[in-house]
Design a protein around this motif. Structure first.
Motif, mmCIF file in Angstrom:
data_model
loop_
_atom_site.group_PDB
_atom_site.id
_atom_site.type_symbol
_atom_site.label_atom_id
_atom_site.label_comp_id
_atom_site.label_asym_id
_atom_site.label_seq_id
_atom_site.Cartn_x
_atom_site.Cartn_y
_atom_site.Cartn_z
ATOM 1 N N LYS A 1 -4.670 10.080 -6.508
ATOM 2 C CA LYS A 1 -3.410 10.157 -6.921
ATOM 3 C C LYS A 1 -3.008 10.861 -7.925
ATOM 4 O O LYS A 1 -1.852 11.748 -8.252
ATOM 5 C CB LYS A 1 -2.093 9.027 -6.169
ATOM 6 C CG LYS A 1 -1.023 9.584 -6.020
ATOM 7 C CD LYS A 1 -0.233 8.424 -5.602
ATOM 8 C CE LYS A 1 1.630 8.423 -5.379
ATOM 9 N NZ LYS A 1 1.706 10.114 -4.338
ATOM 10 N N PHE B 1 1.184 -1.196 0.279
ATOM 11 C CA PHE B 1 0.187 -0.152 -0.352
ATOM 12 C C PHE B 1 1.020 1.106 0.244
ATOM 13 O O PHE B 1 0.368 2.619 -0.829
ATOM 14 C CB PHE B 1 -0.978 -0.219 0.959
ATOM 15 C CG PHE B 1 -2.562 -0.322 1.210
ATOM 16 C CD1 PHE B 1 -2.749 -0.384 -0.305
ATOM 17 C CD2 PHE B 1 -2.536 -1.351 1.699
ATOM 18 C CE1 PHE B 1 -4.563 -0.947 -0.209
ATOM 19 C CE2 PHE B 1 -4.248 -2.097 1.360
ATOM 20 C CZ PHE B 1 -4.539 -1.827 0.618
ATOM 21 N N ASP B 2 2.105 1.347 0.235
ATOM 22 C CA ASP B 2 2.534 2.699 0.306
ATOM 23 C C ASP B 2 3.983 3.077 -0.285
ATOM 24 O O ASP B 2 4.699 3.653 -0.537
ATOM 25 C CB ASP B 2 3.429 2.654 1.682
ATOM 26 C CG ASP B 2 4.739 1.563 1.734
ATOM 27 O OD1 ASP B 2 4.275 0.574 0.950
ATOM 28 O OD2 ASP B 2 5.280 1.457 2.198
ATOM 29 N N ARG C 1 -6.621 3.251 -4.435
ATOM 30 C CA ARG C 1 -5.691 4.248 -3.978
ATOM 31 C C ARG C 1 -5.063 5.371 -5.527
ATOM 32 O O ARG C 1 -5.115 6.626 -5.004
ATOM 33 C CB ARG C 1 -4.983 4.271 -2.641
ATOM 34 C CG ARG C 1 -5.038 3.367 -1.855
ATOM 35 C CD ARG C 1 -3.725 3.173 -1.243
ATOM 36 N NE ARG C 1 -2.432 2.999 -1.227
ATOM 37 C CZ ARG C 1 -2.370 4.123 -0.025
ATOM 38 N NH1 ARG C 1 -3.496 3.874 1.454
ATOM 39 N NH2 ARG C 1 -0.957 4.415 -0.435
ATOM 40 N N ASP D 1 3.382 3.859 -3.298
ATOM 41 C CA ASP D 1 1.419 4.403 -4.871
ATOM 42 C C ASP D 1 2.982 5.071 -5.958
ATOM 43 O O ASP D 1 2.502 4.686 -7.295
ATOM 44 C CB ASP D 1 1.198 5.198 -4.504
ATOM 45 C CG ASP D 1 0.009 4.724 -3.272
ATOM 46 O OD1 ASP D 1 -0.046 3.795 -2.894
ATOM 47 O OD2 ASP D 1 -0.184 5.857 -3.023
ATOM 48 N N ARG E 1 -7.921 -2.822 -4.656
ATOM 49 C CA ARG E 1 -7.753 -1.907 -3.266
ATOM 50 C C ARG E 1 -6.327 -0.536 -4.265
ATOM 51 O O ARG E 1 -6.657 0.555 -3.486
ATOM 52 C CB ARG E 1 -7.051 -2.586 -2.405
ATOM 53 C CG ARG E 1 -7.861 -2.839 -1.613
ATOM 54 C CD ARG E 1 -7.355 -4.178 -0.839
ATOM 55 N NE ARG E 1 -6.423 -5.064 -0.571
ATOM 56 C CZ ARG E 1 -5.778 -6.055 -0.799
ATOM 57 N NH1 ARG E 1 -5.380 -6.246 0.322
ATOM 58 N NH2 ARG E 1 -5.207 -6.729 -0.935
#
Length: 220
Positions: free
Chosen positions: A143, A91-92, A139, A94, A135
């Motif tokens: 962005k 998840f971190d 996100r 991007d 997911r």
């Protein structure tokens, strides 16, 4: 590309964590539809494994020592006949995902995805589909909009009804063969529709087309 149903998809797996590679290998090979033919702990090892094994699909971690996943992806996708490539991420990361998108990766998967979802993703990639973990999409879209990399696409309205159907199925990660079966068309006809959709939208690949479709949420 479409493989016979009784032939397992050949996969190369690249990640610098041996335990993760081992776990993914067990999960992916469990039902016999995927065969991990090579592993790598860095980008250079990935390129070597792909040269030696000629896999259908490569799953690539973006953060690896030495040559990282993005550098390997850039080199791999410049080859004449590269495998389908999906990025394994968390998840971190991007920023890595957006760069991989620009390079032309065909899939984006989270490392904690359910086993069935990982297997289905590999099968869809081998069949020519584009794979986006929902997911990651949730996100990534804000962005990309915030960075000005993804804007409202003015060309959606130029798509015919059939082209919109094809785009919706691309957004769901469907391969040409699956789209053909769903719409009652030949694969050659679907390939032509996909090419037209990409051209009209001004995007380079199926993942970018899928992001355009997800951005508007089916309101087109």
């Amino acid at each position: 590309m479409r493989l016979p149903d009784d032939v397992p998809v050949r996969l190369v797996l690249a990640d610098d964590e041996p335990l993760l590679r081992r776990g993914l290998r067990v999960l992916l090979e469990a039902d016999g539809r995927v065969e991990v033919v090579g592993e790598a702990a860095d980008g250079a090892g990935l390129l070597d494994a792909v040269r030696r094994h000629r896999p259908d699909v490569a799953l690539v971690d973006v953060q690896m020592p030495g040559m990282d996943g993005l550098s390997a992806l850039r080199a791999l996708l410049a080859w004449t006949s590269p495998p389908a490539v999906a990025v394994l991420t968390t998840f971190d990361l991007d920023d890595y995902v957006t760069t991989a998108l620009e390079l032309g990766a065909q899939g984006f998967l989270l490392k904690d995805a359910e086993p069935d979802a990982l297997v289905r993703a590999v099968l869809d990639l081998a069949a020519g589909g584009a794979v986006l973990d929902p997911r990651i999409t949730a996100r990534l879209l804000p962005k990309l909009r915030g960075a000005g990399r993804l804007r409202d696409n003015p060309h959606l309205n130029s798509l015919s009804a059939r082209e919109r159907q094809v785009l919706a199925l691309i957004a769901n990660g469907q391969s040409n063969s699956t789209i053909a079966a769903e719409l009652g068309l030949s694969e050659a006809t679907v390939k032509s529709y996909v090419s037209t959709v990409l051209t009209k939208l001004g995007v380079e690949n199926r993942v970018q087309a899928a992001l355009v479709a997800h951005q508007v949420g089916g309101t087109w």
